[in-house]
Design an enzyme around this catalytic site. Structure first.
Site, mmCIF file in Angstrom:
data_model
loop_
_atom_site.group_PDB
_atom_site.id
_atom_site.type_symbol
_atom_site.label_atom_id
_atom_site.label_comp_id
_atom_site.label_asym_id
_atom_site.label_seq_id
_atom_site.Cartn_x
_atom_site.Cartn_y
_atom_site.Cartn_z
ATOM 1 N N ASP A 2 0.864 -1.242 -0.165
ATOM 2 C CA ASP A 2 0.189 -0.066 -0.011
ATOM 3 C C ASP A 2 0.623 1.103 0.039
ATOM 4 O OD1 ASP A 2 0.821 -0.784 2.811
ATOM 5 O OD2 ASP A 2 -0.367 0.821 3.281
ATOM 6 N N GLU A 3 0.194 2.347 -0.320
ATOM 7 C CA GLU A 3 0.781 3.675 -0.201
ATOM 8 C C GLU A 3 2.157 3.723 -0.590
ATOM 9 O OE1 GLU A 3 -1.699 5.567 3.529
ATOM 10 O OE2 GLU A 3 0.127 4.216 3.903
ATOM 11 N N VAL A 4 2.438 3.303 -1.981
ATOM 12 C CA VAL A 4 3.865 3.391 -2.462
ATOM 13 C C VAL A 4 4.079 4.568 -3.175
ATOM 14 C CG1 VAL A 4 5.363 2.073 -4.208
ATOM 15 C CG2 VAL A 4 3.940 0.777 -2.675
#
EC number: 3.2.1.52
Length: 521
Positions: free
Chosen positions: A314-316
């Protein structure tokens, strides 16, 4: 709704429910009936296993039975004289399977009978597996209470006949030991409290960008990224946690979140960073990155025996990849843009996990960006949008629901009513697709909690979600007022058992509103 009004409505709901019935069990069983007779539990109550195929070689039931007796006494001295009649002398447990390996979708059903006639008089538990029997003992413990006049354990409204089984096989709670370190005793306390409400997966978000507290024998410098030398877990600690949880019917799901959320990895191995000035996500162009992931998962496979591992995803933020010359060159040479590289990283990490015998859970961004490329056994962990789960199962993948607006415990403005009313199958009407939702999970992210306040932030809101995940849909009240009395009493039971569960009224982690009895808070 004003706090004073909510307190008044809660108190009225408690009174009306008590008048209507005396079923104060949490979560509500699948089927339950009872009578009106009072029994007492012998001071010398024993456990028997007549007719059981299970030998209890690991002492799972023996230890659980003793824990149950201690819970029922609530540290009081039950020294009253046993009556000559209406006395339960113990519990007979019949387990039909000889197996005691905890795994995903293990049979957790049970039947519990508390009769009023018989010689000797004893409660009867029948379960397919030892883990169903553990749930039955938890339910039995809630039927009992310490009676101050007789100094005995009382049991009201007998006879009881309960048949029970979970609605979802995955009923999780996430803890985060990367934002603040949680001592082993605190983690074990969370596991104990999980069993009281029949949650069965501890999702251990072990590491993140802030710290890397766990020992990795294959790459021992990784835990140089811990906050301090005292805020660490050895592999022996991890084994201890897994064994402690398994004896209580709780699986431990380990997570490493890659390629983002991994800045702490480079403290011990700086080459994992794109550069010294741009430190995450992990360097996609460096084969050493994937050797480290392989080493971690190899070590994990010796400790964390649950069939799943969580690989995050997530949230890369890929800006470091394009800002770092050698990675930019690698992207060009491989004809990739950063979206391609993100997909490449996730899929390569999945293959490594699969090579170690795991099935993979990833956060929903991986599905949102390249769901058709994920391994078909991937479980997509929803946390952002409420409309994601229907899309996941329509694509034929499994899903875990943790939508942040309802089931994130760090959202202190999220009330227990919201936790209770959050339906994992919302928008999914196809029966086959419904089966692909394996369950849900409440998430205790650690930015604003540590050992000092974790319990009151988790409980009782996590218990509200636990009933949604355990009880049949027809048992779930659409009007939360009818559930208020039971959850209030369960919260008080948690307090009596030493769990610092917060009052129901108000938002998460609120303080008691005014002087008064526990059930009115």
């Amino acid at each position: 709704m004003a706090l004073a009004l909510r307190l008044l409505l809660a108190f009225l709901a408690i009174g009306s429910c008590i008048a209507a019935d005396h079923i104060d069990l949490w979560p509500m069983p699948k089927s339950v009936s009872h009578g009106t007779q009072r029994l007492y539990v012998s001071n010398n109550a024993t456990m028997s296993m007549a007719g059981s195929k299970y030998s209890d070689g690991k002492a799972i039931l023996k230890d659980a039975f003793q824990r149950m007796l201690d819970l029922m006494k609530l540290n009081h001295n039950a020294d009253g004289a046993n009556p000559s009649s209406s006395l339960l002398t113990g519990v007979n447990i019949v387990v039909l399977s000889t197996q005691d390996e905890l795994g995903f979708e293990v049979d957790e059903s049970y039947n519990l009978t508390v009769p009023t006639i018989g010689e000797p008089l004893h409660a009867q538990i029948e379960a397919q597996t030892v883990f169903g029997a553990l749930h039955a003992l938890q339910t039995f413990s809630q039927l009992c209470h310490f009676e101050f006049t007789s100094r005995l354990i009382g049991l009201n409204s007998a006879p009881w006949m309960i048949s029970d089984a979970p609605r979802f096989p995955y009923r999780g709670l996430l803890i985060d030991t990367s934002r603040h370190y949680l001592p082993l005793a605190i983690i074990k306390g969370v596991i104990d409290a999980m069993t009281y409400s029949k949650l069965n997966v501890l999702h251990w978000h072990i590491v993140d960008e802030q710290s890397f507290p766990i020992e990795i024998p294959s790459y021992p410098n990784l835990w140089n990224g811990s906050y301090s030398y005292s805020e660490r877990y050895t592999m022996s600690d991890a084994i201890d946690i897994v064994r402690y949880a398994e004896k209580r019917g709780v699986n431990v799901l380990a997570e490493i979140d890659v390629p983002g959320h991994a800045r702490s990895w480079g403290v011990g191995y700086p080459s994992l960073w794109p550069s010294d000035s741009c430190r995450e996500p992990l360097d996609v162009s460096n084969n050493f990155t994937f050797k480290v992931i392989d080493g971690i998962l190899s070590d994990f496979s010796k400790v964390f025996k649950f069939k799943f591992v969580h690989l995050g995803g997530d949230e890369v933020n890929t800006s470091c990849w394009t800002a770092t010359p050698h990675i930019k060159e690698w992207l060009n040479n491989n004809h990739m843009n950063v979206s391609d590289a993100y997909r490449y990283f996730v899929l390569r990490a999945q293959k490594i996990a699969i090579s170690h015998g795991y099935e993979v859970i990833n956060w929903e961004e991986t599905f949102n960006n390249f769901g058709d490329k994920l391994d078909r056994k991937t479980v997509v962990h929803n946390w952002l949008g409420g409309d994601v789960a229907p899309k996941v199962v329509a694509a034929g993948l499994r899903c875990i629901v943790s939508n942040q607006d309802k089931w994130y415990l760090d959202h202190l403005d999220a009330t227990w009513e919201g936790f209770y009313l959050n339906e994992p199958l919302k928008g999914i009407n196809n029966t086959e697709q419904q089966r692909l939702v394996i369950g849900g999970e409440v998430c205790m992210w650690g930015e604003q909690i540590d050992a000092s306040d974790i319990e009151q932030t988790i409980w009782p809101r996590a218990a509200a979600a636990a009933e949604r995940l355990w009880s049949p849909l027809e048992q779930i009240a659409e009007d939360t007022r009818s559930a208020t009395s039971r959850l209030s009493r369960f919260r008080c039971l948690l307090n009596q058992r030493g769990v610092a569960a917060a009052p129901l009224a108000g938002d998460g982690r609120t303080a008691p509103y005014e002087p008064g009895p526990c059930v009115r808070q």
